[in-house]
Write a protein that holds these residues in place. Structure first.
Motif, short mmCIF file in Angstrom:
data_model
loop_
_atom_site.label_atom_id
_atom_site.label_comp_id
_atom_site.label_asym_id
_atom_site.label_seq_id
_atom_site.Cartn_x
_atom_site.Cartn_y
_atom_site.Cartn_z
N HIS A 187 -4.16 60.65 10.35
CA HIS A 187 -4.05 60.37 11.78
C HIS A 187 -5.02 61.22 12.58
O HIS A 187 -5.59 60.76 13.58
CB HIS A 187 -2.62 60.61 12.25
N LYS A 218 -6.78 51.43 8.62
CA LYS A 218 -7.56 51.03 9.81
C LYS A 218 -8.16 52.29 10.41
O LYS A 218 -7.46 53.25 10.70
CB LYS A 218 -6.64 50.34 10.82
N HIS A 220 -10.69 54.44 13.25
CA HIS A 220 -10.99 54.53 14.68
C HIS A 220 -9.81 54.18 15.57
O HIS A 220 -9.98 53.58 16.63
CB HIS A 220 -12.19 53.64 15.03
N ILE A 221 -8.60 54.54 15.12
CA ILE A 221 -7.42 54.31 15.94
C ILE A 221 -7.00 55.66 16.54
O ILE A 221 -6.31 56.46 15.92
CB ILE A 221 -6.26 53.72 15.11
N ASN A 222 -7.44 55.88 17.75
CA ASN A 222 -7.11 57.12 18.44
C ASN A 222 -6.04 56.87 19.49
O ASN A 222 -5.53 55.76 19.61
CB ASN A 222 -8.38 57.72 19.05
N ILE A 225 -4.99 53.46 21.40
CA ILE A 225 -5.67 52.29 20.83
C ILE A 225 -4.73 51.56 19.88
O ILE A 225 -4.06 52.18 19.05
CB ILE A 225 -6.95 52.71 20.08
N LEU A 226 -4.67 50.23 20.01
CA LEU A 226 -3.82 49.41 19.16
C LEU A 226 -4.66 48.46 18.33
O LEU A 226 -5.77 48.10 18.70
CB LEU A 226 -2.83 48.60 20.01
N THR A 227 -4.13 48.07 17.18
CA THR A 227 -4.76 47.05 16.35
C THR A 227 -3.73 45.97 16.07
O THR A 227 -2.53 46.19 16.26
CB THR A 227 -5.29 47.67 15.04
N GLY A 248 -0.01 51.05 16.47
CA GLY A 248 -0.83 52.26 16.31
C GLY A 248 -0.30 53.09 15.16
O GLY A 248 0.34 52.58 14.23
N LYS A 249 -0.52 54.40 15.23
CA LYS A 249 -0.17 55.29 14.14
C LYS A 249 1.34 55.35 13.87
O LYS A 249 1.76 55.75 12.78
CB LYS A 249 -0.67 56.70 14.45
#
Length: 483
Positions: A187, A218, A220-222, A225-227, A248-249
């Protein structure tokens, strides 16, 4: 205010510069436009150096399949095989590794598989941590990709959980603590793991945890930010993945809650006879906790399995810090965990560094053969894998700058697909690309009980990845050996 500077501008005058000192004057007869190279080479004042890989690229080791002796088969899939190998050359000669061999022709058929293969390989290069499997080499031939990883002889945590049935809370606490530090590190690098389950947790020779299979990660999830990718193994998937509202995380902390429940009770918290009903349970059914769990264990599981993301233990911005501070871990010294100072509850009984007793004999008894490639890719297709080659700095004995090219099924009797090193399979088998694992048993239902007798660490499972809301497509796992 008085003028500090008084400037007068005049027409620019042309200044002639005498650069004669820079000129080299030679007589015409002193310069031979067609020199005799052989004559020059043979003179006494000329040094001859043979061009080899060592002289052109000093300090860099060229590694290929010829440098490894095949010892045992550890698993098979539609994309290739995983072998136990021994290095024959170099400073690490005689070291035992796991070698994952992938057929390029199978991977390039699907753009997502190709992207996930490269992404996982890059993650393995970038992420170095005591509780994450270590990539040692990556190289390729005309038709295959090779990933050389540390050999983890302790086997899957799944196997040990299957044998024990359930873990005592102290045992679960040890494994969870090491897993939490691995997730915290990922993370911190902006990476979501998204496939935490017993099959993806291996033990090294000392009994410490190593996360494997980074095909569903995944990058570049800072913060914030959602995917939206629909992926994972259903029994361990967070509700926000299932509803496709973006995630997210926090999905990793839900999976940690499901894993904790699995360790302490012998099965994931929400299971049913098919995946549709399993999803319904995850989204709506009340969590049922057995009475024999201690208060701290019950509280940890409840807080990790909160359906509302902001209420979940580990939700941003606290992330792992909030989980580490829970009372369940009140006796844990986290510095000692990171330093691997805690005594593992299970220490594999191994005869040597090449012991395969923790792997399925269905594979280890087979004759190890790296079969020839039936077809080769075009030059343009091979460019897709440009930059795949890698040698770990630890192998070279010095820190080298990283060069990165940006570019699952739960336990079930009879047909479980196990990935000791990230081996995955989608109908035809798969070892390297990411995957969403939807469980199917021979009877069509999901199984959630441990069954070691039928456990197959690299057996095929049906893995599906929803690329969009209305599209369901078969996709291979990217594991590690999906690499």
């Amino acid at each position: 205010m008085a003028d500090v500077f008084h400037l007068e501008l005049h027409d620019v005058e042309t200044v002639e510069v005498d650069d004669s000192d820079d000129a080299i004057e030679i007589e015409e007869d002193e310069y031979d436009q067609n020199p005799n190279i052989n004559a020059i080479v043979e003179t006494d004042d000329t040094e001859t150096v043979q061009l080899t890989e060592q002289t052109v690229n000093p300090g860099q080791e060229k590694t290929g399949p010829q440098d490894f002796e095949l010892r045992k088969v550890l698993g098979k899939g539609g994309y290739g095989k995983v072998f136990q190998v021994r290095k024959l050359t170099g400073t690490d000669a005689n070291t035992v590794f796991a070698m994952k061999v992938l057929r390029k022709a199978s991977i390039v058929r699907n753009q997502k598989d190709t992207a996930h293969t490269k992404a996982e390989r890059n993650i393995l290069e970038e992420v170095k941590h005591p509780f994450i499997v270590d990539l040692k080499y990556a190289f390729q031939t005309g038709g295959k990709l090779y990933l050389i990883l540390e050999y983890l002889s302790g086997g899957e945590l799944f196997m040990h959980l299957e044998r024990e049935g359930i873990f005592l809370e102290d045992t679960a606490c040890f494994y969870l603590a090491e897993i939490i530090l691995a997730l915290e590190h990922l993370h911190g690098q902006g990476i979501i793991y998204r496939d935490l389950k017993p099959e993806n947790i291996l033990l090294d020779a000392q009994g410490h945890v190593k996360l494997t299979d980074f095909g569903l990660c995944k990058e570049h999830i800072n913060e914030g930010i959602l995917t939206h990718t629909f992926c994972g193994t259903i029994e361990y998937m967070a509700p926000e993945i299932l509803t496709r509202h973006g995630h997210g995380k926090e999905v990793d902390w839900w999976s940690l809650g499901a894993l904790t429940y699995d360790m302490l009770t012998g099965a994931p918290p929400f299971t049913a006879e098919n995946r549709k009903k399993t999803i319904e349970k995850i989204l709506r059914v009340k969590l049922n906790l057995p009475p024999y769990l201690t208060g701290d264990a019950r509280d940890l599981v409840r807080k990790l399995l909160k359906r509302q993301v902001p209420s979940r233990l580990g939700a941003a911005p606290e992330d792992a810090q909030a989980v580490k501070q829970h009372q369940f871990f009140k006796h844990i010294n986290w510095d000692d965990v990171l330093s691997r100072k805690l005594d593992p509850p299970f220490k594999p009984s191994l005869s040597g560094d090449d012991d395969v007793s923790q792997f399925d004999t269905k594979f280890t008894k087979q004759t190890p053969v790296d079969s020839p490639v039936e077809s080769t890719l075009s030059e343009s297709a091979n460019l897709i894998f440009q930059g795949f080659t890698y040698i770990a700095p630890s192998v070279l004995g010095e820190q080298m700058p990283s060069h990165v090219v940006r570019a699952r099924s739960p336990r079930k009797p009879g047909s479980s697909f196990r990935r000791h090193f990230g081996f995955t399979h989608a109908q035809h088998g798969n070892i390297l690309g990411p995957h969403c694992s939807f469980p199917e048993t021979p009877s069509g239902g999901a199984s959630h009980h441990h069954n070691h007798h039928n456990h197959n660490p690299f057996a095929p499972a049906h893995n599906f990845n929803m690329a969009s809301a209305g599209e369901e497509m078969m996709e291979v796992g990217s594991g590690l050996p999906h690499v």
